[in-house]
Design a protein around this motif. Structure first.
Motif, PDB file in Angstrom:
ATOM      1  N   SER A  85       0.810  -1.219   0.000  1.00  0.00           N
ATOM      2  CA  SER A  85       0.000   0.000   0.000  1.00  0.00           C
ATOM      3  C   SER A  85       0.842   1.267   0.000  1.00  0.00           C
ATOM      4  O   SER A  85       0.321   2.360  -0.236  1.00  0.00           O
ATOM      5  N   ARG A  86       2.151   1.163   0.270  1.00  0.00           N
ATOM      6  CA  ARG A  86       3.034   2.333   0.210  1.00  0.00           C
ATOM      7  C   ARG A  86       3.271   2.795  -1.225  1.00  0.00           C
ATOM      8  O   ARG A  86       3.751   3.920  -1.441  1.00  0.00           O
ATOM      9  N   VAL A  87       3.007   1.922  -2.195  1.00  0.00           N
ATOM     10  CA  VAL A  87       3.338   2.221  -3.588  1.00  0.00           C
ATOM     11  C   VAL A  87       2.036   2.275  -4.395  1.00  0.00           C
ATOM     12  O   VAL A  87       1.525   1.242  -4.847  1.00  0.00           O
ATOM     13  N   PRO A  88       1.452   3.461  -4.564  1.00  0.00           N
ATOM     14  CA  PRO A  88       0.124   3.561  -5.206  1.00  0.00           C
ATOM     15  C   PRO A  88       0.117   3.115  -6.658  1.00  0.00           C
ATOM     16  O   PRO A  88      -0.960   2.856  -7.218  1.00  0.00           O
ATOM     17  N   GLN A  89       1.287   2.984  -7.262  1.00  0.00           N
ATOM     18  CA  GLN A  89       1.325   2.536  -8.662  1.00  0.00           C
ATOM     19  C   GLN A  89       0.793   1.109  -8.822  1.00  0.00           C
ATOM     20  O   GLN A  89       0.359   0.725  -9.913  1.00  0.00           O
ATOM     21  N   HIS A  90       0.826   0.300  -7.742  1.00  0.00           N
ATOM     22  CA  HIS A  90       0.221  -1.038  -7.812  1.00  0.00           C
ATOM     23  C   HIS A  90      -1.262  -0.917  -8.161  1.00  0.00           C
ATOM     24  O   HIS A  90      -1.771  -1.637  -9.026  1.00  0.00           O
ATOM     25  N   ALA A 341       8.816   4.573 -12.729  1.00  0.00           N
ATOM     26  CA  ALA A 341       9.497   4.517 -14.024  1.00  0.00           C
ATOM     27  C   ALA A 341       8.689   3.705 -15.025  1.00  0.00           C
ATOM     28  O   ALA A 341       8.586   4.055 -16.212  1.00  0.00           O
ATOM     29  N   THR A 342       8.080   2.609 -14.551  1.00  0.00           N
ATOM     30  CA  THR A 342       7.216   1.796 -15.419  1.00  0.00           C
ATOM     31  C   THR A 342       5.950   2.554 -15.771  1.00  0.00           C
ATOM     32  O   THR A 342       5.542   2.616 -16.942  1.00  0.00           O
ATOM     33  N   MET A 343       5.294   3.141 -14.763  1.00  0.00           N
ATOM     34  CA  MET A 343       4.001   3.777 -14.993  1.00  0.00           C
ATOM     35  C   MET A 343       4.113   5.012 -15.885  1.00  0.00           C
ATOM     36  O   MET A 343       3.186   5.324 -16.638  1.00  0.00           O
ATOM     37  N   LYS A 344       5.230   5.719 -15.815  1.00  0.00           N
ATOM     38  CA  LYS A 344       5.413   6.868 -16.694  1.00  0.00           C
ATOM     39  C   LYS A 344       5.325   6.430 -18.157  1.00  0.00           C
ATOM     40  O   LYS A 344       4.699   7.102 -18.992  1.00  0.00           O
TER      41      LYS A 344
END
Length: 355
Positions: A85-90, A341-344
């Motif tokens: 949950s710390r990484v909203p990109q999930h 980096a992936t989501m960008k």
């Protein structure tokens, strides 16, 4: 255009105590992998609310799983260790994958059928979409390998289907942007943005069964604490549970065929072999003809030798929640940088306006 570098991703839900089966089937393998792979290990707290939304102690359970990772030997400097949950990109990628995946794919997932039971209409949407979030956990880091057990193979296959459909649907944009990466599909070399993640199988995982019923898997949800050895158990508790483990009146056989139809005996022999790093045949050779009154104390001594230091280290680490939070915070920052980096690139591939 380059090839994917080898990266391992795996995670555990913060629900209930981790036990001997979790250690032998997963944690022990995680530790072995860290010397040969770039590894990301996650406490998947977002998954834990798919079947049960309200948890009184979710934060403490999350810390406990992280403490188990550390106590078993995972190095937080060598690996990335964080809570999901710390990484909203999930969650961001999971929504995109919800739009890639098909409802029919989700309806075929056997774990959804098992967990939803007969009252499927009352199951949460999150439980149905669980495999899509699992795919995003893996692919937001573009992981190439996942250590999986039999119960997760279908979910990994779905992650591969989602990755392939995304690659196909956006193939022209991926090529135009120069984001294609070479990968192998059987004997073919193809290009895509997301890898078709492979299962990582490090030898046969021991099937650890309940100490009270050799026909059932060891489970943290079993109401009897005597059915399992928790990683938090101290030396006395470990030895006591081995002594009280269900057996039969016959001595240990002289060959593996003699374990047929004796699930409790087979289970204890398998546990001994896994803890000793030997084969079941070697255990049988050492104890052939012996009664369980001889075998159980030997197994108890071995289990205490292997597990008591882990449980002691878990208690030490858990007593310092600030330290655990620091590890998870640092891991979350490192994981977040990779995920962003992936989501960008994903946002650019899809055509989202973010400037």
């Amino acid at each position: 255009m380059s090839e994917f570098s080898q990266l391992v991703f795996s995670g555990m839900q913060p629900t209930g105590n981790l036990h001997l089966g979790n250690y032998l089937g997963a944690l022990q393998k995680f530790v072995a992998l860290q010397d040969n792979y770039d590894c990301i290990y996650c406490v998947v707290d977002m998954h834990s609310i798919t079947a049960q939304l309200v948890h009184d102690d979710l934060a403490d359970q999350t810390r406990a799983i992280a403490a188990a990772y550390l106590a078993c030997g995972l190095d937080p400097k060598k690996n990335i260790i964080f809570n999901q949950s710390r990484v909203p990109q999930h969650a961001e990628l999971a929504w995109i994958f919800n739009c890639v995946a098909r409802i029919g794919w989700m309806n075929r997932m056997t774990q959804f059928k098992d967990k939803a039971g007969k009252d499927r209409e009352n199951a949460s949407l999150g439980l149905l979409a669980y495999p899509s979030l699992m795919a995003s956990d893996i692919l937001v880091y573009r992981a190439t390998h996942v250590p999986v057990g039999d119960d997760q193979k279908q979910h990994l296959e779905l992650a591969r289907d989602i990755a392939q459909k995304f690659n196909n649907d956006f193939s022209e944009r991926i090529a135009d942007l120069g984001y294609g990466v070479e990968m192998e599909m059987g004997e073919e070399h193809v290009s895509g943005f997301f890898p078709l993640t492979e299962p990582l199988i490090e030898g046969p995982a021991p099937r650890v069964m309940s100490l009270r019923d050799g026909s059932k898997k060891m489970s943290k949800s079993d109401p009897s604490d005597l059915s399992r050895i928790n990683l938090s158990d101290d030396a006395d508790a470990i030895a006591r549970k081995i002594r009280k483990a269900k057996t039969d009146p016959d001595p240990l056989p002289g060959d593996l065929d003699g374990l047929a139809g004796r699930p409790e005996a087979e289970n204890l022999v398998g546990i001994y072999a896994a803890l000793a790093g030997s084969t079941r045949q070697e255990v049988i050779d050492a104890f052939a003809g012996q009664q369980f009154s001889v075998f159980k104390p030997a197994l108890a001594d071995l289990a205490v030798e292997k597990l008591a230091p882990i449980s002691a280290e878990m208690r030490r680490i858990t007593a310092d929640p600030g330290f655990v939070d620091g590890v998870l915070r640092d891991g979350g920052e490192r994981a977040g940088a990779r995920a962003e980096a992936t989501m960008k690139k994903v946002r650019e591939i899809i055509g989202f306006l973010t400037a």
